[in-house]
Design a protein around this motif. Structure first.
Motif, PDB file in Angstrom:
ATOM      1  N   GLY B 102     -14.065 -16.505  -4.535  1.00 16.53           N
ATOM      2  CA  GLY B 102     -15.277 -17.073  -3.949  1.00 16.53           C
ATOM      3  C   GLY B 102     -15.687 -18.371  -4.628  1.00 16.53           C
ATOM      4  N   ALA B 103     -15.376 -18.491  -5.925  1.00 14.57           N
ATOM      5  CA  ALA B 103     -15.852 -19.647  -6.691  1.00 14.57           C
ATOM      6  C   ALA B 103     -15.209 -20.957  -6.233  1.00 14.57           C
ATOM      7  N   PHE B 104     -14.095 -20.876  -5.521  1.00 14.21           N
ATOM      8  CA  PHE B 104     -13.439 -22.094  -5.058  1.00 14.21           C
ATOM      9  C   PHE B 104     -14.128 -22.691  -3.834  1.00 14.21           C
ATOM     10  N   GLY B 128      -5.707  -2.610 -10.544  1.00 12.37           N
ATOM     11  CA  GLY B 128      -4.486  -1.860 -10.814  1.00 12.37           C
ATOM     12  C   GLY B 128      -4.643  -0.359 -10.633  1.00 12.37           C
ATOM     13  N   HIS B 129      -5.874   0.123 -10.729  1.00 15.18           N
ATOM     14  CA  HIS B 129      -6.102   1.563 -10.594  1.00 15.18           C
ATOM     15  C   HIS B 129      -6.403   1.986  -9.167  1.00 15.18           C
ATOM     16  N   LEU B 130      -6.478   1.022  -8.247  1.00 14.59           N
ATOM     17  CA  LEU B 130      -6.845   1.369  -6.869  1.00 14.59           C
ATOM     18  C   LEU B 130      -5.626   1.778  -6.048  1.00 14.59           C
ATOM     19  N   SER B 131      -5.881   2.577  -5.002  1.00 10.90           N
ATOM     20  CA  SER B 131      -4.808   2.935  -4.074  1.00 10.90           C
ATOM     21  C   SER B 131      -4.492   1.724  -3.194  1.00 10.90           C
ATOM     22  N   LYS B 132      -3.368   1.841  -2.479  1.00 10.84           N
ATOM     23  CA  LYS B 132      -2.936   0.731  -1.632  1.00 10.84           C
ATOM     24  C   LYS B 132      -3.991   0.410  -0.576  1.00 10.84           C
ATOM     25  N   GLY B 133      -4.556   1.456   0.009  1.00  9.61           N
ATOM     26  CA  GLY B 133      -5.575   1.255   1.050  1.00  9.61           C
ATOM     27  C   GLY B 133      -6.809   0.546   0.502  1.00  9.61           C
ATOM     28  N   ASN B 134      -7.200   0.903  -0.720  1.00 11.78           N
ATOM     29  CA  ASN B 134      -8.381   0.271  -1.303  1.00 11.78           C
ATOM     30  C   ASN B 134      -8.127  -1.188  -1.690  1.00 11.78           C
ATOM     31  N   LYS B 135      -6.883  -1.466  -2.098  1.00  8.91           N
ATOM     32  CA  LYS B 135      -6.543  -2.864  -2.360  1.00  8.91           C
ATOM     33  C   LYS B 135      -6.616  -3.670  -1.058  1.00  8.91           C
ATOM     34  N   GLN B 136      -6.103  -3.039   0.013  1.00  9.87           N
ATOM     35  CA  GLN B 136      -6.112  -3.716   1.316  1.00  9.87           C
ATOM     36  C   GLN B 136      -7.550  -4.053   1.732  1.00  9.87           C
ATOM     37  N   LYS B 137      -8.472  -3.116   1.481  1.00 11.67           N
ATOM     38  CA  LYS B 137      -9.869  -3.360   1.845  1.00 11.67           C
ATOM     39  C   LYS B 137     -10.414  -4.575   1.101  1.00 11.67           C
ATOM     40  N   LEU B 138     -10.093  -4.652  -0.200  1.00  7.21           N
ATOM     41  CA  LEU B 138     -10.560  -5.803  -0.987  1.00  7.21           C
ATOM     42  C   LEU B 138      -9.991  -7.109  -0.436  1.00  7.21           C
ATOM     43  N   ALA B 139      -8.709  -7.047  -0.072  1.00 11.64           N
ATOM     44  CA  ALA B 139      -8.071  -8.252   0.446  1.00 11.64           C
ATOM     45  C   ALA B 139      -8.701  -8.665   1.778  1.00 11.64           C
ATOM     46  N   VAL B 140      -9.067  -7.679   2.596  1.00  8.26           N
ATOM     47  CA  VAL B 140      -9.709  -7.976   3.878  1.00  8.26           C
ATOM     48  C   VAL B 140     -11.073  -8.631   3.633  1.00  8.26           C
ATOM     49  N   VAL B 141     -11.836  -8.069   2.692  1.00  9.21           N
ATOM     50  CA  VAL B 141     -13.146  -8.658   2.364  1.00  9.21           C
ATOM     51  C   VAL B 141     -12.939 -10.096   1.885  1.00  9.21           C
ATOM     52  N   GLN B 142     -11.942 -10.298   1.032  1.00 11.66           N
ATOM     53  CA  GLN B 142     -11.659 -11.620   0.505  1.00 11.66           C
ATOM     54  C   GLN B 142     -11.384 -12.620   1.635  1.00 11.66           C
ATOM     55  N   ALA B 143     -10.606 -12.171   2.622  1.00  7.55           N
ATOM     56  CA  ALA B 143     -10.238 -13.075   3.720  1.00  7.55           C
ATOM     57  C   ALA B 143     -11.458 -13.434   4.574  1.00  7.55           C
TER      58      ALA B 143
END
Lengths: 266, 306
Positions: B102-104, B128-143
């Motif tokens: 976000g800072a960019f 690193g401790h998150l499941s694949k699905g939870n990582k995907q959610k973060l990536a979706v929010v990021q996008a």
């Protein structure tokens, strides 16, 4: 350069940097702690040293164990310290581009609206500051250790050491980053950078031992580095230092140019 | 106004291997554009070209009039990007990761919080401790959190559970209503039919067709397997428009039909037959290729996506 990237890169390397700084300081302090027992029995050690062939003594810079600078220079600063600091430069430098490519994080990394070279420059600057922290910790350890055994070398020599130490590692960081950007595989970049560093060390030893191979010194980064002289009488070999820094900077600029043009793909 | 995406004769080869060849298409403002193809067709290569990660061998890709390679940094300020394979920095927490990306740019903190809540993304643990699905959610929010005018999403729903997929489709619909343009790749025809307005179909590194989704729905086939209590006459099915008999088993007790377009006439006929059970399969991507290239041999082992 990107400030956001710089802060993140510095945070990412923080732990590695602190361990290397800690290791360097502990090693220097251990050597210093050993010095009084040598100082107090100088004669026996001088006899022992005389038994070594001159070539060996010259090769390893062991000309003078009787002084603090001679001992600490030979046992800590001439060889071990640069190799330890080079370890940090190689770990961090080889990961700069290749680490992102290998992890697969490069596409997200490059999705930010900042030019690639600015992102990489931020990482390089973070690594340089990490090196500076290791250098300052080392010099601090020398100052503290020397004071503890009543061998305070003076501000001048300490300042000269502070100026001398970074040169060789900037060069190593330079080619580690360059290899990282050019090859894109971290283990290969790190292995090559380590290989170049050790080969360079080997050239330096051979050049010192044999007249016939004295020309090898021009191929070694260690020839342009003399921390022992800095600690002894505040001598700074400016030419060598500038050459080392220049080689490092040229490698870094080349890394930026290559990274701008290459595919961000394994 | 410049179009969100213009791709002209875009070609990228990897040495001897094929990447993508001679791609041309345009994405109009405010549409959801699906980029559909089997694995290895060249979808990821195309997205890497759009994101300026790799350099075109020839041709050009532009985003809002800017060259995707030469003007890559500027291009990215208009793009929210979801990578196909998500590798987030493991040692950061979700919150740190979102702060970093976000800072960019000027991102809207409220929008980010809203997205985090909708997808139930967990920001506290180290990634690193998150499941694949939870990582995907973060990536979706990021996008999505940058409120970028163009979203480039590589296989967005892979890794999300069905509930989150539905949520994601809804968010995409909202983004469209807010005037954003979406480019999304998928190998799943039914997903693309559900969310996209228009679709480009890619195979073996080349574009096969660019169609409205409704047009595609008339072209592609779905398979229907019907079970009867007693054998039926097979030739009556071939007479229905858009229906072909693929096979019959157990002496005509079980038949498999390919159905294109409107299934109504077929359903009418089946209503009068002794049907005991049937299944209606999902839209079949292969059938579209058969439609477009009934005579061209195809290479099933594509290798462009890496």
């Amino acid at each position: 350069m990107s400030g956001v990237m710089f802060r993140q890169a510095f945070r990412d390397q923080r732990r590695t940097m602190l361990w290397f700084a800690f290791g360097a300081a502990v090693y220097v302090l251990a050597i210093i702690a050993f010095y009084p027992s040598i100082r107090d029995s100088t004669e026996q050690f001088e006899e022992l040293l005389d038994a070594y062939p001159d070539a060996i003594k010259e090769a390893f810079g062991i000309d003078d164990f009787s002084t603090f600078a001679g001992f600490v220079g030979a046992e800590a600063l001439n060889v071990i310290w640069p190799l330890v600091a080079a370890g940090f430069a190689i770990v961090v430098g080889s990961a700069a581009v290749a680490g992102e490519i290998e992890r697969g994080s490069v596409d997200l990394w490059l999705s930010v609206p900042v030019a690639r070279w600015r992102l990489l420059l931020a990482k390089i600057v973070a690594a340089l500051i990490g090196l500076l922290v290791i250098v300052m910790t080392t010099v601090g350890a020398i100052a503290v250790g020397a004071t503890a055994i009543d061998e305070w070398p003076g501000v001048g020599p300490l300042a000269a050491v502070l100026v001398t130490l970074p040169g060789i590692v900037v060069t190593v960081l330079g080619y580690a980053v360059l290899l990282s950007a050019a090859i894109g595989r971290r283990s290969v970049a790190a292995g090559l950078a380590a290989g170049i560093t050790l080969l360079s060390y080997l050239f330096w030893i051979i050049a010192n031992m044999s007249q016939d191979f004295n020309w090898l010194r021009y191929l070694s980064i260690f020839s342009a580095y003399d921390a022992q002289a800095a600690l002894a009488d505040a001598t700074v070999h400016w030419t060598g230092l500038i050459v080392l820094a220049l080689v490092g900077v040229v490698c870094m600029v080349a890394a930026l140019v290559i990274f701008e043009r290459r595919d961000a793909l394994a | 106004m410049q179009l969100p995406i213009v791709v002209e004769q875009l070609t990228r080869t990897y040495g001897q291997r094929r990447g993508v060849a001679d791609l041309s298409f345009q994405v109009e403002p405010g549409e959801v554009f699906g980029f559909l193809g089997p694995n290895g067709a060249g979808k990821s290569t195309t997205i890497r070209l759009l994101m300026g990660l790799i350099k075109p061998t020839s041709g050009v890709a532009r985003i809002f009039g800017l060259d995707c390679w030469d003007d890559a940094p500027a291009v990215k300020s208009f793009v929210g990007y979801l990578p196909g394979e998500i590798h987030l920095p493991d040692r950061m927490t979700g919150a740190e990761m979102l702060d970093f990306f976000g800072a960019f740019r000027n991102h809207d903190r409220r929008r980010r919080d809203e997205l985090v809540e909708r997808f139930g993304a967990d920001l506290r643990p180290k990634i690193g401790h998150l499941s694949k699905g939870n990582k995907q959610k973060l990536a979706v929010v990021q996008a999505l959190m940058h409120e970028a005018p163009l979203l480039i999403l590589d296989e967005p729903s892979s890794g999300l559970d069905p509930l989150m997929q539905a949520e994601f489709s809804e968010v995409l619909e909202e983004e469209r209503q807010r005037g954003r343009t979406v480019f999304l790749s998928s190998h799943d025809l039914s997903e693309v039919e559900r969310v996209a307005d228009r679709v480009a179909i890619i195979r073996d590194g080349r574009i096969v067709a660019v169609e409205q989704v409704e047009q595609l729905a008339r072209t592609r086939e779905r398979q229907m397997e019907v079970v009867f209590d007693q054998p039926v006459r097979l030739e009556q099915f071939d007479r229905i428009q858009g229906v072909r008999l693929i096979e019959s088993r157990r002496d005509g007790h079980v038949i498999v039909l390919g159905v294109r377009g409107n299934p109504k006439p077929l359903l009418k006929l089946l209503a009068e037959l002794p049907v005991s059970d049937f299944t209606y399969g999902p839209p079949d991507l292969e059938s579209i290729f058969l439609h477009y290239y009934s005579e061209t041999p195809v290479d099933p082992a594509g290798e462009a996506d890496r």
